[in-house]
Scaffold this motif. Structure first.
Motif, PDB file in Angstrom:
ATOM      1  N   HIS A 140       6.123  -5.187  -9.363  1.00 53.46           N
ATOM      2  CA  HIS A 140       5.722  -4.425  -8.181  1.00 53.46           C
ATOM      3  C   HIS A 140       4.247  -4.060  -8.281  1.00 53.46           C
ATOM      4  O   HIS A 140       3.799  -3.536  -9.308  1.00 53.46           O
ATOM      5  CB  HIS A 140       6.561  -3.154  -8.052  1.00 53.46           C
ATOM      6  N   PHE A 141       3.479  -4.344  -7.215  1.00 54.50           N
ATOM      7  CA  PHE A 141       2.068  -3.997  -7.128  1.00 54.50           C
ATOM      8  C   PHE A 141       1.886  -2.883  -6.102  1.00 54.50           C
ATOM      9  O   PHE A 141       2.297  -3.029  -4.949  1.00 54.50           O
ATOM     10  CB  PHE A 141       1.232  -5.205  -6.685  1.00 54.50           C
ATOM     11  N   ASP A 142       1.242  -1.804  -6.530  1.00 54.97           N
ATOM     12  CA  ASP A 142       0.915  -0.701  -5.620  1.00 54.97           C
ATOM     13  C   ASP A 142      -0.574  -0.823  -5.291  1.00 54.97           C
ATOM     14  O   ASP A 142      -1.433  -0.253  -5.963  1.00 54.97           O
ATOM     15  CB  ASP A 142       1.221   0.638  -6.304  1.00 54.97           C
ATOM     16  N   ILE A 143      -0.908  -1.581  -4.262  1.00 54.04           N
ATOM     17  CA  ILE A 143      -2.297  -1.925  -3.966  1.00 54.04           C
ATOM     18  C   ILE A 143      -2.911  -0.932  -2.972  1.00 54.04           C
ATOM     19  O   ILE A 143      -2.197  -0.180  -2.300  1.00 54.04           O
ATOM     20  CB  ILE A 143      -2.412  -3.354  -3.412  1.00 54.04           C
ATOM     21  N   TYR A 144      -4.215  -0.954  -2.887  1.00 59.66           N
ATOM     22  CA  TYR A 144      -4.936  -0.178  -1.874  1.00 59.66           C
ATOM     23  C   TYR A 144      -5.282  -1.063  -0.683  1.00 59.66           C
ATOM     24  O   TYR A 144      -5.229  -0.630   0.461  1.00 59.66           O
ATOM     25  CB  TYR A 144      -6.195   0.432  -2.486  1.00 59.66           C
ATOM     26  N   GLY A 145      -5.682  -2.306  -0.937  1.00 55.68           N
ATOM     27  CA  GLY A 145      -5.934  -3.258   0.144  1.00 55.68           C
ATOM     28  C   GLY A 145      -7.197  -2.991   0.930  1.00 55.68           C
ATOM     29  O   GLY A 145      -7.343  -3.507   2.040  1.00 55.68           O
ATOM     30  N   TRP A 146      -8.119  -2.217   0.361  1.00 55.90           N
ATOM     31  CA  TRP A 146      -9.295  -1.813   1.130  1.00 55.90           C
ATOM     32  C   TRP A 146     -10.473  -1.627   0.185  1.00 55.90           C
ATOM     33  O   TRP A 146     -10.326  -1.067  -0.907  1.00 55.90           O
ATOM     34  CB  TRP A 146      -9.012  -0.520   1.869  1.00 55.90           C
TER      35      TRP A 146
ATOM     36  N   THR B  35       0.888  -1.162   0.000  1.00 57.83           N
ATOM     37  CA  THR B  35       0.000   0.000   0.000  1.00 57.83           C
ATOM     38  C   THR B  35       0.930   1.216   0.000  1.00 57.83           C
ATOM     39  O   THR B  35       1.217   1.779   1.045  1.00 57.83           O
ATOM     40  CB  THR B  35      -0.897  -0.006   1.244  1.00 57.83           C
ATOM     41  N   LEU B  36       1.368   1.625  -1.181  1.00 63.05           N
ATOM     42  CA  LEU B  36       2.534   2.492  -1.239  1.00 63.05           C
ATOM     43  C   LEU B  36       2.228   3.962  -1.496  1.00 63.05           C
ATOM     44  O   LEU B  36       2.736   4.821  -0.790  1.00 63.05           O
ATOM     45  CB  LEU B  36       3.515   1.981  -2.302  1.00 63.05           C
ATOM     46  N   THR B  37       1.390   4.271  -2.489  1.00 61.80           N
ATOM     47  CA  THR B  37       1.239   5.683  -2.849  1.00 61.80           C
ATOM     48  C   THR B  37      -0.216   6.089  -3.032  1.00 61.80           C
ATOM     49  O   THR B  37      -1.019   5.342  -3.590  1.00 61.80           O
ATOM     50  CB  THR B  37       1.981   6.016  -4.165  1.00 61.80           C
ATOM     51  N   GLY B  38      -0.530   7.296  -2.585  1.00 62.92           N
ATOM     52  CA  GLY B  38      -1.820   7.888  -2.889  1.00 62.92           C
ATOM     53  C   GLY B  38      -1.953   8.211  -4.363  1.00 62.92           C
ATOM     54  O   GLY B  38      -3.063   8.242  -4.909  1.00 62.92           O
ATOM     55  N   ALA B  39      -0.825   8.427  -5.037  1.00 59.23           N
ATOM     56  CA  ALA B  39      -0.865   8.742  -6.468  1.00 59.23           C
ATOM     57  C   ALA B  39      -1.496   7.613  -7.273  1.00 59.23           C
ATOM     58  O   ALA B  39      -2.189   7.856  -8.265  1.00 59.23           O
ATOM     59  CB  ALA B  39       0.556   9.019  -6.973  1.00 59.23           C
ATOM     60  N   ALA B  40      -1.262   6.374  -6.850  1.00 62.40           N
ATOM     61  CA  ALA B  40      -1.873   5.243  -7.553  1.00 62.40           C
ATOM     62  C   ALA B  40      -3.381   5.278  -7.435  1.00 62.40           C
ATOM     63  O   ALA B  40      -4.108   4.941  -8.376  1.00 62.40           O
ATOM     64  CB  ALA B  40      -1.322   3.922  -6.990  1.00 62.40           C
ATOM     65  N   ARG B  41      -3.887   5.695  -6.270  1.00 65.09           N
ATOM     66  CA  ARG B  41      -5.328   5.767  -6.073  1.00 65.09           C
ATOM     67  C   ARG B  41      -5.930   6.930  -6.858  1.00 65.09           C
ATOM     68  O   ARG B  41      -7.035   6.835  -7.381  1.00 65.09           O
ATOM     69  CB  ARG B  41      -5.634   5.938  -4.575  1.00 65.09           C
ATOM     70  N   VAL B  42      -5.216   8.052  -6.939  1.00 64.15           N
ATOM     71  CA  VAL B  42      -5.699   9.171  -7.736  1.00 64.15           C
ATOM     72  C   VAL B  42      -5.799   8.760  -9.206  1.00 64.15           C
ATOM     73  O   VAL B  42      -6.761   9.096  -9.910  1.00 64.15           O
ATOM     74  CB  VAL B  42      -4.775  10.388  -7.577  1.00 64.15           C
ATOM     75  N   ALA B  43      -4.823   8.000  -9.673  1.00 64.56           N
ATOM     76  CA  ALA B  43      -4.795   7.609 -11.086  1.00 64.56           C
ATOM     77  C   ALA B  43      -5.848   6.566 -11.419  1.00 64.56           C
ATOM     78  O   ALA B  43      -6.536   6.666 -12.442  1.00 64.56           O
ATOM     79  CB  ALA B  43      -3.406   7.081 -11.443  1.00 64.56           C
ATOM     80  N   LEU B  44      -6.003   5.549 -10.580  1.00 61.83           N
ATOM     81  CA  LEU B  44      -6.807   4.386 -10.944  1.00 61.83           C
ATOM     82  C   LEU B  44      -7.919   4.050  -9.960  1.00 61.83           C
ATOM     83  O   LEU B  44      -8.685   3.108 -10.207  1.00 61.83           O
ATOM     84  CB  LEU B  44      -5.892   3.156 -11.114  1.00 61.83           C
ATOM     85  N   GLY B  45      -8.020   4.778  -8.877  1.00 60.87           N
ATOM     86  CA  GLY B  45      -9.082   4.501  -7.924  1.00 60.87           C
ATOM     87  C   GLY B  45      -8.736   3.352  -6.996  1.00 60.87           C
ATOM     88  O   GLY B  45      -7.666   2.740  -7.092  1.00 60.87           O
ATOM     89  N   PRO B  46      -9.645   3.028  -6.076  1.00 60.50           N
ATOM     90  CA  PRO B  46      -9.317   2.069  -5.021  1.00 60.50           C
ATOM     91  C   PRO B  46      -9.335   0.607  -5.444  1.00 60.50           C
ATOM     92  O   PRO B  46      -8.733  -0.225  -4.773  1.00 60.50           O
ATOM     93  CB  PRO B  46     -10.406   2.323  -3.970  1.00 60.50           C
ATOM     94  N   GLU B  47     -10.015   0.268  -6.556  1.00 63.64           N
ATOM     95  CA  GLU B  47     -10.153  -1.159  -6.856  1.00 63.64           C
ATOM     96  C   GLU B  47      -9.445  -1.592  -8.131  1.00 63.64           C
ATOM     97  O   GLU B  47      -9.662  -2.709  -8.608  1.00 63.64           O
ATOM     98  CB  GLU B  47     -11.625  -1.551  -6.911  1.00 63.64           C
ATOM     99  N   LEU B  48      -8.596  -0.742  -8.678  1.00 63.49           N
ATOM    100  CA  LEU B  48      -7.805  -1.118  -9.853  1.00 63.49           C
ATOM    101  C   LEU B  48      -6.346  -0.802  -9.563  1.00 63.49           C
ATOM    102  O   LEU B  48      -5.847   0.265  -9.909  1.00 63.49           O
ATOM    103  CB  LEU B  48      -8.293  -0.368 -11.091  1.00 63.49           C
TER     104      LEU B  48
END
Length: 473
Positions: free
Chosen positions: A438-444, A350-363
């Motif tokens: 490397h996977f940058d997951i949200y886990g939630w 669960t590494l970066t908020g940038a990944a969530r901004v780009a792809l959202g919580p489930e991708l």
């Protein structure tokens, strides 16, 4: 309060020899629901009178002529062809809404994978009940004909374990308790396990794991599990930050609320290892799991902004933000993994908020330099309702992680390409592995969906599981 059970109760399919009721899956069409002919005229008239259209999640219970329950119709919506479904696990809604009893699939519309919908049913039975009693659904499904039931149960076991680990708050999921969960997995499957703790991290050259975790109430540690088996070397590295305050660059309270999930990478690699071991797949590979387990806390001994840290591999790292701690602990673990030159090295974090901004919580994005491996992973994720999306190791951004005063910068300024620069940072420490992912997951899961209750979630686990045979061939 119940102690943490690192092997939760695993759902089972209904007894195939017990009485069961038919469940018909019905698609919606332009001219109305596509009702199966074998439901009979009485049931067809009843469905029409009830306004049943076959829209996703719609349920219609069917009475017999005597007024007893004779079966049910369940809507699965139109055939979307190759487009991703709006819901990953449509049958999970039926698990929640059907009356108690045993149910069997009476038909299978074109384009529906029976294994996938059966897995969704098992996922819908999950309940996190450590702190509050929660009853699972009372409807049970017979394993569909031709489906490998034990394989689905093994996948559910791994998912349940990952969810339980993430859902448990940091007060009961400290580095020591995360270590114990790993030890329980090792004991179940005959794996060897070693833990390097506290000052021994410095003695054995893991300076960044020690620096990040030294302010915590419990000693930082590196958990190293090796499963019995021979074949290609596969090493899974999971970020195990059991709580992340942000360190001296403290997070606001709104950002700290979910930081119990910052060990989601560790939870995912343990869940995947549980599934691989249950399926006997670890016998055909040399599987290793590494988890740097720390708490990023605040005290007089916290590492500081501006500090320059040594790393196991050698490059020095300038700390420009103590809230970018995950890549620091992963770097030492990745460097250690590469000393054995694994055939496949995977990090999950669960590494970066940038990944969530780009792809959202489930991708979740993943990064990989090997086009064939990346294509295999993305295809497996699509086929098995575990979607992932490839982002690039964009080499022109390498200069962004080179601060000048040290070899590397843990948090480049500017705010651009945060997920990519974090991945590039990690790749510097993954040299020596034949292939690195490397996977940058949200886990939630932010809100409940069929088969995916709000809370901890596995991401990338099933994509990896199904891609491994092709990657290692």
């Amino acid at each position: 309060m119940k102690p943490f059970a690192s092997m939760p109760m695993i759902p089972q399919f209904a007894d195939p020899h017990a009485p069961s009721l038919p469940l018909w899956l019905v698609r919606s069409g332009e001219d109305g629901p596509e009702l199966p002919a074998d439901i009979g005229n009485l049931a067809g008239r009843w469905a029409k009178a009830q306004g049943f259209s076959g829209k996703p999640g719609q349920l219609c219970l069917i009475p017999s002529a005597e007024g007893a329950l004779a079966g049910a119709l369940f809507g699965v919506g139109p055939d979307r062809g190759d487009r991703p479904p709006r819901e990953r696990f449509p049958l999970a809604r039926a698990a929640e809404s059907l009356p108690a009893g045993n149910w069997r699939l009476a038909n299978l519309p074109q384009g529906i994978d029976p294994a996938l919908i059966a897995l969704g049913w098992l996922f819908a039975e999950y309940r996190f009940d450590r702190y509050k009693k929660a009853e699972p659904p009372r409807a049970r499904l017979l394993c569909p004909e031709g489906v490998d039931g034990p394989r689905l149960i093994a996948m559910a076991a791994g998912e349940y374990l990952a969810r339980d680990l993430i859902n448990t708050p940091a007060s009961d999921m400290s580095p020591a308790e995360l270590e114990q969960a790993a030890r329980d997995v090792a004991a179940r499957h005959g794996a060897e396990i070693e833990t390097i703790r506290g000052e021994d991290l410095l003695a054995r050259n893991f300076p960044m794991i020690h620096a990040v975790g030294r302010a915590g109430a419990q000693a930082p540690r590196l958990i190293d599990m090796r499963f019995p088996g021979s074949g290609p070397q596969v090493t899974l590295v999971g970020k195990g930050v059991c709580f992340d305050t942000g360190g001296l660059d403290i997070k606001p309270s709104s950002s700290m609320a979910l930081m119990k999930k910052d060990m989601g990478g560790a939870a995912n690699v343990l869940g995947l290892a549980e599934t691989l071991a249950r399926l006997g797949l670890t016998r055909g590979m040399a599987l290793r799991v590494l988890i740097p387990a720390v708490e990023n806390a605040i005290s007089a001994s916290s590492f500081r902004p501006g500090d320059i840290l040594a790393s196991r591999k050698g490059p020095t790292v300038e700390v420009n933000n103590t809230d970018a701690e995950g890549r620091l602990v992963l770097a030492d673990a990745l460097a250690y993994a590469c000393e054995a030159a694994p055939d496949l090295l995977v990090s999950m974090a669960t590494l970066t908020g940038a990944a969530r901004v780009a792809l959202g919580p489930e991708l979740p994005p993943f990064f990989c330099d090997d086009d064939a491996v990346a294509a295999t992973l993305q295809a497996a994720g699509h086929a098995h309702a575990d979607p992932i999306w490839r982002l690039p190791f964009w080499e022109p951004y390498e200069s962004m992680i080179e601060p000048g005063i040290a070899d590397l910068d843990n948090a480049p300024s500017g705010g651009f390409a945060g997920a990519i620069t974090a991945a590039l940072f990690l790749r510097r420490f993954a040299a020596g592995a034949r292939r690195y992912v490397h996977f940058d997951i949200y886990g939630w899961q932010p809100s409940s969906a069929p088969g995916r209750p709000k809370g901890g979630a596995g991401q990338g686990m099933r994509a990896l599981l199904h891609a491994l045979p092709g990657i290692l061939a």
